[in-house]
Design an enzyme around this catalytic site. Structure first.
Site, mmCIF file in Angstrom:
data_model
loop_
_atom_site.group_PDB
_atom_site.id
_atom_site.type_symbol
_atom_site.label_atom_id
_atom_site.label_comp_id
_atom_site.label_asym_id
_atom_site.label_seq_id
_atom_site.Cartn_x
_atom_site.Cartn_y
_atom_site.Cartn_z
ATOM 1 N N ASP A 122 0.884 -1.156 0.001
ATOM 2 C CA ASP A 122 0.097 -0.187 0.083
ATOM 3 C C ASP A 122 0.792 1.174 -0.135
ATOM 4 O O ASP A 122 1.614 1.418 0.937
ATOM 5 C CB ASP A 122 -0.959 0.022 1.320
ATOM 6 C CG ASP A 122 -1.724 1.089 1.341
ATOM 7 O OD1 ASP A 122 -2.446 1.494 2.422
ATOM 8 O OD2 ASP A 122 -1.451 2.197 0.440
ATOM 9 N N ILE A 123 0.880 2.024 -1.175
ATOM 10 C CA ILE A 123 1.677 3.009 -1.182
ATOM 11 C C ILE A 123 1.632 4.398 -0.216
ATOM 12 O O ILE A 123 2.645 4.989 0.255
ATOM 13 C CB ILE A 123 1.563 3.830 -2.626
ATOM 14 C CG1 ILE A 123 2.798 4.634 -3.134
ATOM 15 C CG2 ILE A 123 0.154 4.706 -2.801
ATOM 16 C CD1 ILE A 123 2.643 4.707 -4.512
ATOM 17 N N ASN B 297 -7.175 12.031 -11.300
ATOM 18 C CA ASN B 297 -7.781 12.601 -12.384
ATOM 19 C C ASN B 297 -7.505 14.022 -12.621
ATOM 20 O O ASN B 297 -7.095 14.844 -11.788
ATOM 21 C CB ASN B 297 -9.490 12.134 -12.337
ATOM 22 C CG ASN B 297 -9.970 12.732 -11.371
ATOM 23 O OD1 ASN B 297 -10.208 14.153 -11.184
ATOM 24 N ND2 ASN B 297 -10.643 12.094 -10.442
ATOM 25 N N GLY C 271 -9.762 3.928 -6.151
ATOM 26 C CA GLY C 271 -8.503 3.306 -6.434
ATOM 27 C C GLY C 271 -7.400 3.943 -5.573
ATOM 28 O O GLY C 271 -7.670 4.037 -4.259
ATOM 29 N N VAL C 272 -6.121 4.087 -5.863
ATOM 30 C CA VAL C 272 -5.131 4.744 -5.020
ATOM 31 C C VAL C 272 -5.067 5.966 -4.897
ATOM 32 O O VAL C 272 -5.016 6.586 -3.719
ATOM 33 C CB VAL C 272 -3.662 4.443 -5.977
ATOM 34 C CG1 VAL C 272 -3.659 5.480 -7.207
ATOM 35 C CG2 VAL C 272 -2.503 4.720 -4.839
ATOM 36 N N ASP C 273 -6.106 6.882 -5.591
ATOM 37 C CA ASP C 273 -6.441 8.291 -5.702
ATOM 38 C C ASP C 273 -7.294 8.416 -4.110
ATOM 39 O O ASP C 273 -7.114 8.887 -3.358
ATOM 40 C CB ASP C 273 -7.081 8.605 -6.484
ATOM 41 C CG ASP C 273 -7.237 10.288 -6.758
ATOM 42 O OD1 ASP C 273 -8.155 10.773 -7.652
ATOM 43 O OD2 ASP C 273 -6.557 10.913 -5.973
ATOM 44 N N SER D 84 -2.531 4.334 -14.226
ATOM 45 C CA SER D 84 -3.656 3.978 -15.613
ATOM 46 C C SER D 84 -3.826 2.415 -15.408
ATOM 47 O O SER D 84 -4.723 2.334 -16.354
ATOM 48 C CB SER D 84 -3.021 4.450 -16.870
ATOM 49 O OG SER D 84 -3.024 5.839 -16.911
ATOM 50 N N GLY E 168 -5.612 0.582 -13.474
ATOM 51 C CA GLY E 168 -6.913 0.173 -12.724
ATOM 52 C C GLY E 168 -8.118 0.585 -13.550
ATOM 53 O O GLY E 168 -8.282 0.089 -14.659
HETATM 54 N N1 APR Z 1 -1.371 1.673 -2.789
HETATM 55 C C1 APR Z 1 -0.752 1.280 -4.213
HETATM 56 N N2 APR Z 1 -1.203 0.793 -5.442
HETATM 57 C C2 APR Z 1 -2.758 0.950 -5.208
HETATM 58 C C3 APR Z 1 -3.519 1.321 -4.173
HETATM 59 C C4 APR Z 1 -2.519 1.374 -3.000
HETATM 60 N N3 APR Z 1 -3.389 1.716 -1.840
HETATM 61 N N4 APR Z 1 -4.777 1.085 -4.169
HETATM 62 C C5 APR Z 1 -4.965 0.694 -5.782
HETATM 63 N N5 APR Z 1 -3.821 0.777 -6.171
HETATM 64 C C6 APR Z 1 -3.125 0.380 -7.589
HETATM 65 C C7 APR Z 1 -4.262 -0.640 -8.315
HETATM 66 O O1 APR Z 1 -4.153 -1.742 -7.999
HETATM 67 C C8 APR Z 1 -3.507 -0.340 -9.842
HETATM 68 O O2 APR Z 1 -2.607 -1.181 -10.120
HETATM 69 O O3 APR Z 1 -3.220 1.466 -8.175
HETATM 70 C C9 APR Z 1 -3.284 1.127 -9.802
HETATM 71 C C10 APR Z 1 -3.883 2.206 -10.448
HETATM 72 O O4 APR Z 1 -5.224 1.882 -10.314
HETATM 73 P P1 APR Z 1 -6.412 3.195 -10.309
HETATM 74 O O5 APR Z 1 -6.149 3.725 -8.809
HETATM 75 O O6 APR Z 1 -7.566 2.731 -10.495
HETATM 76 O O7 APR Z 1 -5.845 4.327 -11.055
HETATM 77 P P2 APR Z 1 -5.822 4.521 -12.590
HETATM 78 O O8 APR Z 1 -6.207 3.302 -13.322
HETATM 79 O O9 APR Z 1 -4.854 5.495 -13.003
HETATM 80 O O10 APR Z 1 -7.369 5.257 -12.749
HETATM 81 C C11 APR Z 1 -7.365 6.901 -12.289
HETATM 82 O O11 APR Z 1 -9.440 6.412 -10.902
HETATM 83 O O12 APR Z 1 -9.533 6.547 -8.897
HETATM 84 C C12 APR Z 1 -9.656 7.083 -9.876
HETATM 85 O O13 APR Z 1 -9.683 9.479 -9.616
HETATM 86 C C13 APR Z 1 -9.052 8.375 -10.015
HETATM 87 O O14 APR Z 1 -10.331 8.789 -11.999
HETATM 88 C C14 APR Z 1 -9.051 8.602 -11.565
HETATM 89 C C15 APR Z 1 -8.787 7.043 -12.101
#
Ligand code: APR
Length: 173
Positions: free
Chosen positions: A10-11, A24, A32-34, A121, A123
């Site tokens: 977990d980052i 975004n 997700g990670v955001d 990107s 996820g």
């Molecule tokens: N720590 C590290 N990586 C994580 C965590 C975490 N706590 N939670 C999720 N991830 C990983 C996911 O497993 C995935 O491999 O982050 C990677 C990116 O996934 P997303 O978070 O869905 O990001 P992304 O695909 O870039 O989509 C971005 O999603 O959350 C929204 O606001 C964000 O609209 C934007 C979009």
């Protein structure tokens, strides 16, 4: 040249100079990670993001901005907007590459030494994971070669699939 490391986890738990957020364009948080980063950082992070969007309107895909880290253990959060995968003919590969490069440029500007990236990107934005890994690793390697001030870049994989892709790619390089 700075070191590249790979961890699964977990980052939001990392005590590094900066963690990168897969945001975004509105910089208002999301899933997700955001979502995880904003939850762990607390409301101050969103406040700082809104101060930025008041100035610049929104963060274009491929660009990056930097804020403090609120309650997180790291010092800064670099928010970058990765591309949404639309099949590959809309410059997605280039945009993902510059998301990494622009994040590292900001880290360098702030004299940061240790930066952690999620798998941007791959996820909600649907970017093919193996291709994203190749783009991420080559962009980071190229930047580290030209910018020895950056000491360490950590790829943080949260899901097993990404972790195995990175593990294989980084050992077979
Ligand atoms: N720590 C590290 N990586 C994580 C965590 C975490 N706590 N939670 C999720 N991830 C990983 C996911 O497993 C995935 O491999 O982050 C990677 C990116 O996934 P997303 O978070 O869905 O990001 P992304 O695909 O870039 O989509 C971005 O999603 O959350 C929204 O606001 C964000 O609209 C934007 C979009």
């Amino acid at each position: 040249m700075g070191k590249i490391e790979l961890i699964k986890g977990d980052i939001t738990q990392l005590e590094v100079d900066a963690i990168v957020n897969a945001a975004n364009s509105t910089l208002r948080g999301g899933g997700g990670v955001d979502g995880a980063i904003h939850r762990a950082a607390g409301p101050k992070l969103l406040e700082e993001c809104l101060q930025i969007t008041e100035k610049i309107g929104y963060c274009p895909t491929g660009e990056a901005v930097i804020t403090g880290a609120g309650n997180l253990k790291c010092k800064y959060v670099i928010h970058t907007v990765g591309p949404i995968w639309k099949g590959g003919s809309y410059g997605e590969e280039f945009l993902l590459r510059i998301s990494y490069i622009n994040s590292l440029k900001l880290a360098k500007e702030y004299s940061l030494k240790v930066i952690a990236f999620p798998n941007i990107s791959t996820g909600a934005y649907g970017f093919p994971k193996k291709l994203a890994c190749e783009i991420a690793v080559s962009a980071v390697k190229e930047f580290l070669l030209q910018n020895p001030e950056i000491e360490r870049v950590i790829f943080v994989c949260y899901d097993q699939e990404n972790y195995e892709i990175y593990q294989k790619y980084l050992t077979n390089e």
